[in-house]
Write an enzyme that holds these catalytic residues in place. Structure first.
Site, mmCIF file in Angstrom:
data_model
loop_
_atom_site.group_PDB
_atom_site.id
_atom_site.type_symbol
_atom_site.label_atom_id
_atom_site.label_comp_id
_atom_site.label_asym_id
_atom_site.label_seq_id
_atom_site.Cartn_x
_atom_site.Cartn_y
_atom_site.Cartn_z
ATOM 1 C CB CYS A 166 -10.885 39.977 -21.015
ATOM 2 S SG CYS A 166 -9.533 40.852 -20.219
ATOM 3 N N GLY A 167 -11.025 41.287 -23.706
ATOM 4 C CA GLY A 167 -10.732 42.374 -24.609
ATOM 5 C C GLY A 167 -10.628 41.900 -26.041
#
Length: 265
Positions: free
Chosen positions: A106-107
């Site tokens: 994620c990110g």
């Protein structure tokens, strides 16, 4: 459409049973020509404007003319906003999806993700009034926004994005549990109405993140003023774009971070 507020039972101070109004937060799926692009958590109000503003501010649409229609389908899982767009816009969407293929976690991770950030804003040609936008004017605009926030007045849980004329008079306000969503709703409304973004500026009840500055720069907004602080990247992007950026706008102060010095304050 789902109501943007809901009454819930509470115990106030541990003893008195009452009800409070809370802001509704619901999954909103944005689907372009049958291609699912994103699921956002949003307040279920002004979703057509939200979808259009998101598509424009994220660069998925080059102009309002590339949007052919917007429909909404509500279910127990949330709300699906179906946007019909031109072939050129669909190709941009598919290119973005290809750049995300194989990404895990994620990110912001991986070269493709960093490439997609698009941190090189268009250089604005701001109107003359923007260069002299004063602390007094932005303070007036922020102060005037509160009376246009009925959802927040009821719940205390919504951000607001307001449109002000060059004199600090508020013309429109959009609300959402997310600050980015509120800005997209505001910009989407203006696009729906065919309004120019060069004849005023945006005020927001939040900090100034780089995403907010980037969205404003992409759609030709000459100035942004926020009640809280900007980030370093927000300042850098505003300076590159020639966008006037104010932060920490309160009744007794306003700090100008980009766009040249002000003659007041």
């Amino acid at each position: 459409m789902t109501d943007p507020t809901r009454a819930v039972p509470v115990l106030r101070n541990g003893t008195l049973a009452e009800t409070d109004s809370v802001a509704v937060e619901t999954p909103v799926a944005l689907v372009f020509n049958g291609i699912s692009h994103a699921v956002m958590m949003a307040t279920p109000a002004d979703l057509e404007a939200f979808a259009l503003g998101f598509a424009l501010s994220e660069g998925l649409l080059a102009s309002r003319a590339e949007c052919y229609g917007i429909d909404m389908v509500e279910s127990d899982a949330g709300i699906e906003v179906q946007i019909e767009v031109a072939a050129a816009a669909e190709m941009r969407l598919k290119d973005q999806r290809r750049s995300l293929a194989g990404r895990t976690g994620c990110g912001l991770c991986g070269i493709d993700s960093l490439t997609r950030l698009d941190l090189a804003p268009e250089r604005l040609a701001p109107p003359a009034w923007a260069a002299t936008l004063s602390p007094v004017v932005v303070q007036r605009a922020l102060a005037g926004m509160g009376s246009h926030q009925p959802i927040n007045a009821a719940t205390g849980a919504c951000h607001a994005a307001g449109w002000s004329d060059p004199d600090g008079v508020i013309a429109d306000v959009a609300e959402d549990v997310g600050r980015h969503n509120a800005l997209d709703k505001l910009l989407g409304r203006r696009a729906q109405a065919g309004l120019s973004n060069a004849d005023g500026f945006v005020v927001m009840s939040s900090r100034a993140s780089y995403e907010l500055v980037r969205k404003c720069a992409r759609l030709g907004v000459p100035a942004l003023a926020t009640i809280s602080a900007p980030t370093s990247l927000a300042i850098d992007i505003a300076a590159q774009a020639g966008l006037v950026l104010y932060g920490f706008v309160r009744s007794n102060q306003a700090v100008r971070y980009a766009g040249g010095p002000s003659g007041e304050g």
